[in-house]
Motif scaffolding. Structure first.
Motif, PDB file in Angstrom:
ATOM      1  N   PHE A   1       1.209   3.743  -3.169  1.00 31.05           N
ATOM      2  CA  PHE A   1       0.772   5.135  -3.050  1.00 31.05           C
ATOM      3  C   PHE A   1       1.928   6.101  -3.288  1.00 31.05           C
ATOM      4  O   PHE A   1       1.776   7.119  -3.973  1.00 31.05           O
TER       5      PHE A   1
ATOM      6  N   ASN B   1      -6.034   1.985  -5.008  1.00 37.25           N
ATOM      7  CA  ASN B   1      -5.128   0.832  -4.869  1.00 37.25           C
ATOM      8  C   ASN B   1      -4.743   0.616  -3.418  1.00 37.25           C
ATOM      9  O   ASN B   1      -4.833  -0.471  -2.870  1.00 37.25           O
ATOM     10  N   ALA B   2      -4.273   1.690  -2.814  1.00 43.28           N
ATOM     11  CA  ALA B   2      -3.667   1.564  -1.492  1.00 43.28           C
ATOM     12  C   ALA B   2      -4.700   1.358  -0.399  1.00 43.28           C
ATOM     13  O   ALA B   2      -4.446   0.628   0.568  1.00 43.28           O
TER      14      ALA B   2
ATOM     15  N   GLY C   1       2.057   8.686  -6.145  1.00 45.46           N
ATOM     16  CA  GLY C   1       2.155  10.068  -5.690  1.00 45.46           C
ATOM     17  C   GLY C   1       3.331  10.782  -6.337  1.00 45.46           C
ATOM     18  O   GLY C   1       3.213  11.936  -6.770  1.00 45.46           O
TER      19      GLY C   1
ATOM     20  N   ALA D   1       0.840  -1.212   0.000  1.00 46.00           N
ATOM     21  CA  ALA D   1       0.000   0.000   0.000  1.00 46.00           C
ATOM     22  C   ALA D   1       0.868   1.252   0.000  1.00 46.00           C
ATOM     23  O   ALA D   1       0.652   2.178  -0.797  1.00 46.00           O
TER      24      ALA D   1
ATOM     25  N   THR E   1      -9.877   9.143  -1.276  1.00 46.82           N
ATOM     26  CA  THR E   1     -10.853   8.427  -2.102  1.00 46.82           C
ATOM     27  C   THR E   1     -12.156   9.211  -2.169  1.00 46.82           C
ATOM     28  O   THR E   1     -12.749   9.382  -3.237  1.00 46.82           O
TER      29      THR E   1
ATOM     30  N   LEU F   1      -6.121   8.064   3.265  1.00 40.87           N
ATOM     31  CA  LEU F   1      -6.458   7.435   1.986  1.00 40.87           C
ATOM     32  C   LEU F   1      -7.970   7.432   1.763  1.00 40.87           C
ATOM     33  O   LEU F   1      -8.443   7.653   0.638  1.00 40.87           O
TER      34      LEU F   1
ATOM     35  N   SER G   1      -2.846  14.366   0.187  1.00 44.06           N
ATOM     36  CA  SER G   1      -1.879  13.417  -0.374  1.00 44.06           C
ATOM     37  C   SER G   1      -0.555  13.461   0.365  1.00 44.06           C
ATOM     38  O   SER G   1       0.054  12.420   0.657  1.00 44.06           O
TER      39      SER G   1
ATOM     40  N   GLY H   1      -3.995   5.768  -7.146  1.00 42.34           N
ATOM     41  CA  GLY H   1      -3.163   5.464  -5.978  1.00 42.34           C
ATOM     42  C   GLY H   1      -4.008   5.209  -4.743  1.00 42.34           C
ATOM     43  O   GLY H   1      -3.793   4.236  -4.005  1.00 42.34           O
ATOM     44  N   ALA H   2      -4.988   6.098  -4.516  1.00 40.48           N
ATOM     45  CA  ALA H   2      -5.830   5.925  -3.333  1.00 40.48           C
ATOM     46  C   ALA H   2      -6.657   4.651  -3.434  1.00 40.48           C
ATOM     47  O   ALA H   2      -6.757   3.886  -2.474  1.00 40.48           O
TER      48      ALA H   2
END
Lengths: 760, 506
Positions: free
Chosen positions: B227, B256-257, B231, B223, B308, B304, B325, B253-254
């Protein structure tokens, strides 16, 4: 389980259950009253009397006493009388009532007595209980009142030394009170492991104190035992069964280097050389002639002994010099080395060394031999068995011979009290005994014999658990533990105390005390009153205290007072330890020994007259064992096996206690050299066998044993699989029923085996 | 005059201990401990060997015993480590574990170099010697001291026992680690285990099997890695005026992580004996890196989630996005640092070296890159929607960058591996005793590396191939296979890490 506040109100001090453990210790049981279960013991602590001096030390229990709750509350406790269904030895039973059980037993006793005679009845050797009202003495009294039974003499523990010691000293009381060890400069612990087998509570503690006082301590043992680790300045590994050779070589060094206490030998011994032989044996081989090899052409020199013992000759020479010069010195013989072929020889050889070094009758010395307490020692059992109307007695180890061919047995088989036996054994009543199977030699043979119902027609076993012997019962009776019965004990070989064992708990389920069961049988057989003498169990303990007061302890309080103190123990401090043979030493003319010559018999006329010089020589001799690394048997069975007395068990008692298995996992102990030669890795399952049987069990590597020797700690419960292979590890699967020539004692440690890696 | 005790200590005379275990069993009886739990343990230390000389056997075998319970240390590492603050030290020095607070994470057990912490299966908690505090408070000795038939155990204020040798040679750890309140009179052969190989029975626990923690650490590291990579790429893109793409990358990224870290934290509960007490894990921020790790993990998760949420809005505030972020990124870094420090225990030599941060960082980047690569390939169609041509070219370069990372990382992985092996297994531990390596043989390592490298290269190929000919059918399949290989390789690697656990002491 929550931690309990220590609360004096619910602590009862009580003797640790008296098994044949080598100790007599004090427990403090913490009890509470449960509404459903009644009184329960929640935990156990030990003697906490203030002071803890050498004169009057605390009697601290060992790991077996401390884990006792795991035995007391074990789920496998026998709860009900049972009768056998299925073939004998299979161990399948059906529950029956006490009435049916006791009617059956009484009926069989009467039937066998009527058909064969009283001498066909037999109570086997059993040491599982020793607290007056628990133990085989309760059944022996029953039999004696019933007209008698075939008697036994001697013991499994001390077979050879019991018989041999009096030949040289005229008595078994060749020991000092143990506090005297603190006066020693040198202590040889020869095959002696008090840190593990106890040999009197605190014996290991006293040796520790002696060491603190400056004594140099040596352990001579095939194993680096717990005692060697904790008490010895030096450990000398020695090949099992060759101790007499090393002792002879030590005598050789002392004689050839002029280290013998010649003054003492001249005035207090006979048989040292031709100048001191008894008239009737003039010209026979004397002790020193044997040692110097003047008759047999074999000087018992250190290099002769080195080849036999695997002890380097320099070491033998040095130890001999140390023992002869660092005086006074103790040569303490353990019992394992006399539980071997020709075990009498090592006893006599050790006594001879103590004598020629002048360590007899002096403070800080030790005469060796069995070494019971001088003057007065523990009584063990006071509970009267009465006189046995049957006069014939067999050596306790030869009971299986008496089953097979009793009517052919006579003095040549150690029978005393009669010229021959009238009967084979037809009925066995075993109480607190696992010596029918587990603890007797050659288990597979005993099992074959006992399975045959035409030989022994009826077997009763009375015990706490379904042991391997109990599996062979026709009637199985559930006995109380010692927390569930009244009792009293004094020391184990040593000790100056009386320890009370009040009944703490109600009997489990339908179990009864050994006394109660035998009293109920006596009732059925028509002599209940004679058996109990009108006393209940508590009153019998009162009676025992009266006997103690009359003999050893005049100041002993009565039972009510004793109980009220909740002290559990009455002890007498030992400030001036008694030493054996001091009178004899001071004036051998006025205080002769109870031997034919009145002196220490390095040469024994009585042994000479037995006319069996090969096996019963008149002077102590090294004799090659009938199973040894030096004989042809070694080509098939190259390893010696011994079975040391592990702290996991008391003989076979406690084998089923989980905390003890956790502390001392049951393993075959093997030196990595022997194991790797056989492709065995640490922890592997191994097969251990000889002609008498096979065992499969896991092994454990240890550097603390000589290569060529394996150790299977004794007492594991025989657990045969469908092929008859023992899977737990009962060393008696491998031992031989052959007995020692003089004492008719057990030689169970003389074993040759082979070990292989086993498939899983 | 009765001075209050400042530090209760045990005195143990190893010179006369027979190994009879009365102390061990007296303790079990007093505290009702089942088989498997030993608050006091008697260790047998042995060594030496045998030689034959002219038919005689010469032995230099040695053996002695050590009876060790809890040493109620003056620098109790267990209390420092416990995230739930369940372990505390009384004024008289006795260290106690509060079973009302313990959540059964077992971290204390990893750290204690004396094996004092024992897991109570039925309660789902840790437990240990209490110095029989109830007996002490009633003026009586601990059960073990009162039990010893050889009288080799004693107790009292530590000041009573300070003259003479301390007897803490191998296999016992150096006293500086935790400053145990234990004085030992050495056995005559104690010195031998400091110079020669010695066997200790029972052997200490090593080679941990911690599947839930393998999962947690990998998921958390993935994660953070994912990210941070997204990022960084997004940050670079905003410099080059690719904001719409940057926004999409942040979202990716969000997305996913967040599930990765959430799954990780969920599976970590399986490690606890008392998962309902997991909230206690952040209680000991003062001294426990584990508490800090959980705090950062929680912050990371929250930020996160915020990201999202924000990314779902039609026109999210760029400033809010940026700051959130950054906050997430910093939390992620904090999580990485804390997680690494959790394992850098001064009593665990095989973890307490640079190999741990290196392997954790490389794993984070490796798995992060895998997540990034897979997300890029899988999300290509969504990514490309509404992108201007310049941005589409930027996207292609993002793919190539990701591919490049996936080629470079295995090289770093291989180098770090050599470092790890060398650092974890120096051959001799700090107390001079040869460390028993619980690691398996070299082929397992080679397999682990090969799996990861092949996976990384395959994914790199798929990414690069995509930039040449987008939409090819083999790309998704290759990506899935590559991901699986990468994950399998990293799982193997992490399991090997736990198996490498070897602490000081007994």
């Amino acid at each position: 389980m929550t931690r309990q506040q220590v609360n004096e109100e619910n602590v009862i001090r009580v003797g640790c259950p008296a098994h044949n453990c080598g100790g007599r210790c004090l427990l403090a049981v913490h009890v509470k009253d449960d509404p459903v279960q009644g009184r329960v013991i929640t935990r156990i602590s030990t003697d906490d009397r203030p002071g803890d001096s050498v004169a009057d030390p605390q009697l601290r229990a060992c790991v077996r006493g401390r884990s006792y709750l795991r035995r007391q509350y074990h789920p496998d406790r026998l709860k009900y009388p049972m009768k056998r269904i299925g073939p004998r030895g299979e161990g399948t039973f059906q529950r029956i009532s006490w009435d049916e059980a006791l009617d059956t037993v009484a009926g069989e006793m009467q039937r066998v007595k009527a058909k064969y005679g009283s001498s066909a009845l037999f109570v086997p050797y059993g040491t599982g209980g020793y607290s007056q009202l628990t133990g085989s003495q309760t059944a022996r009294r029953l039999m004696n009142l019933f007209g008698g039974c075939l008697g036994i003499y001697n013991s499994y523990s001390w077979g050879a030394t019991n018989i041999a010691t009096p030949y040289i000293y005229g008595t078994l009381k060749s020991g000092n009170q143990r506090q005297d060890w603190l006066n020693a400069k040198y202590i040889i612990m020869w095959g002696w492991n008090p840190a593990e087998m106890r040999d009197g509570t605190n014996s290991d503690f006293f040796i520790k104190k002696a060491r603190e006082n400056g004594a140099r301590v040596i352990c001579i043992d095939p194993r680096m035992s717990m005692s060697a680790v904790s008490l010895a300045d030096e450990w000398i590994p020695i090949r099992p069964g060759t101790d007499t050779a090393m002792m002879s070589a030590m005598a050789y060094v002392m004689i050839t280097e002029g280290l013998v206490d010649t003054a003492f030998v001249e005035t207090h011994c006979i048989g040292f050389d031709q100048s001191q032989m008894p008239a009737a044996a003039a010209g026979a081989e004397s002790y020193s002639e044997y040692i110097l090899g003047q008759r047999d052409g074999v000087p018992k020199s250190p290099d002769w002994a080195a080849a036999l013992t695997a002890v380097p000759q320099e070491t033998i020479i040095r130890i001999a010099r140390e023992y002869a010069t660092m005086k006074p010195g103790v040569l303490y013989q353990g019992y394992g080395m006399q539980r071997r072929a020709y075990g009498e020889q090592v006893v006599l050889a050790g006594c001879a060394l103590a004598s020629i070094s002048g360590n007899v009758g002096v403070s800080g010395g030790w005469a060796s031999g069995l070494a019971l307490q001088p003057e007065d020692g523990p009584s063990w059992n006071l509970f009267p068995t009465g006189g046995n109307p049957v006069k014939a007695q067999i050596p306790c180890f030869l009971w299986s011979e008496a089953v097979l061919r009793g009517k052919e047995m006579g003095p040549a088989d150690g029978v005393i009290g009669a010229d021959k036996l009238d009967n084979n054994i037809k009925l066995i009543y075993a109480v607190a005994s696992n010596a029918l199977i587990n603890q007797h030699a050659n288990i597979n043979r005993s099992a074959r014999i006992l399975r045959d119902e035409s030989l022994v027609e009826f077997i009763v076993v009375q015990d706490n658990f379904l042991t391997s012997s109990a599996r062979f019962a026709d009637i199985l009776l559930p006995a109380c533990t010692q927390f569930e019965a009244w009792g009293v004990e004094d020391g184990w070989k040593y000790g100056e105390e009386v320890i009370l064992m009040p009944q703490i708990l109600e009997p489990l389920a339908e179990s009864k005390s050994d006394f109660r069961i035998c009293a109920d049988l006596a009732e059925r057989l028509g002599f209940g009153e004679a058996y109990t003498e009108g006393r209940n169990e508590r009153e019998w303990v009162e009676w025992a205290l009266d006997r103690y007061r009359e003999t050893r302890f005049p100041e002993l309080p009565d039972l009510a007072t004793f109980e009220a103190t909740n002290q559990g123990v009455y002890s007498r401090p030992v400030t001036h330890p008694a030493v054996a043979f001091t009178d004899f030493r001071r004036d051998p003319e006025r205080h002769p020994l109870n031997t034919p010559s009145g002196k220490i018999e390095l040469f024994s006329q009585r042994l000479h007259e037995k006319g069996n010089p090969e096996e019963i020589p008149a002077v102590p001799k090294y004799i090659q064992e009938w199973e040894s690394p030096f004989g042809p048997e070694a080509s098939r069975y190259p390893l010696q096996a011994i079975g040391h007395h592990t702290l996991h068990r008391v003989h076979s008692t406690h084998d089923n206690v989980d905390w003890l298995e956790e502390a001392f996992p049951h393993r075959l102990l093997i030196n990595p050299i022997d194991a790797k030669y056989r492709g065995i890795a640490d922890g592997d399952l191994v097969k251990l066998y000889n002609d008498r049987g096979t065992i499969i069990m896991p092994c454990q590597f240890t550097n603390q044993i000589m290569p060529g020797v394996v150790d299977l700690p004794q007492g594991g419960w025989w657990t045969p699989d469908e092929d008859g292979v023992d899977r737990r590890g009962a060393i008696n699967v491998l031992t031989s029923e052959r007995w020692t020539p003089l004492a008719f004692g057990t030689a169970q440690h003389t074993i040759m085996v082979q070990v292989e890696r086993a498939a899983a | 005059m009765n001075h209050p005790v400042r530090q209760f200590a045990f005195h143990f005379d190893a010179s006369a201990c027979s190994g009879c275990k009365a102390c061990q069993v007296a303790c079990k009886d007093k505290h009702g401990l089942e088989v498997g739990r030993l608050w006091r343990r008697v260790y047998e230390v042995s060594g030496g060997g045998w030689q034959q000389l002219d038919g005689a056997w010469l032995s230099d075998a040695f053996a002695y015993n050590l009876s060790i319970a809890c040493n109620h240390c003056q620098r109790p590492i267990c209390a420092e480590l416990c995230p739930a603050q369940a372990i505390s030290k009384r004024d008289d020095g006795i260290v106690l574990l509060d079973s009302d607070k313990c959540m059964g994470c077992g971290y204390c057990r990893w750290g204690c170099p004396y094996g004092a912490l024992q897991y109570d299966e039925s309660a789902g908690q840790m437990s240990k010697c209490t110095f029989c505090a109830d007996e002490i408070d009633a003026g009586k000795p601990p059960a073990c001291v009162a039990a010893c038939p050889m009288r080799v155990l004693d107790y009292g204020d530590i000041s009573q026992f300070q003259n003479g040798s301390s007897g803490h040679g191998a296999p016992l750890p150096v006293t500086a680690l935790t400053q145990p309140a234990l004085h030992i009179k050495p056995h005559k052969d104690s010195h031998r285990s400091q110079k020669e190989p010695a066997r200790v029975i029972p052997a200490k626990g090593s080679a941990l099997k911690e599947n839930s923690l393998v999962a947690f650490t990998l998921l958390a590291q993935a994660a953070v890695g994912a990210f941070l990579l997204f990022g960084l790429m997004a940050a670079w893109l905003t410099q080059t005026a690719g904001r719409p793409l940057a926004l999409k990358l942040i979202q990716l990224g969000a997305w996913n992580a967040a599930p990765l870290i959430a799954a990780g934290m969920l599976v970590s509960l399986a490690h606890l004996g008392r998962p309902t007490r997991a909230f206690r894990a952040v209680t000991n921020l003062r001294s426990s890196w584990l508490s800090r790790e959980i705090l950062f993990a929680s912050l990371f998760s929250v930020t996160l989630l915020l990201l999202t949420g924000m990314s779902w809005q039609n026109a999210p505030s760029w400033r809010a996005l940026t700051w959130t972020s950054i906050a997430a990124g910093l939390s992620g870094i904090g999580l990485m640092v804390s997680m690494t420090r959790v394992y850098m225990l001064r009593t665990v030599a095989s973890w307490n070296n640079r190999s741990t941060p290196i392997s954790f960082s490389v794993t984070a980047l490796m798995l992060g890159a895998a997540a990034v690569g897979t997300a890029l390939l899988a999300g290509y169609k969504w990514l490309i929607v509404g992108l201007t041509l310049p941005d589409q070219l930027l996207l292609a370069s993002v793919f190539r960058t990701a591919a490049l990372v996936l080629i470079v990382l295995p090289i770093i992985q291989g180098i770090s591996f050599r470092l790890w092996l060398a650092a974890s297994w120096p051959g001799y531990g700090e107390s001079g005793v040869h460390l028993q390596s619980p690691l398996p043989s070299a082929p397992i390592f080679r397999l682990r590396l090969a799996t990861t490298i092949i996976g990384a290269l395959l994914l790199a190929a798929a990414l690069y191939g995509h930039t040449i000919a987008s939409g090819q059918s083999w790309h998704p399949a290759a990506a899935v296979l590559a991901c699986c290989l990468l994950v399998v390789g990293e799982v193997m690697g992490r399991q090997l890490f736990y198996r490498a656990y070897a602490r000081s002491g007994v």
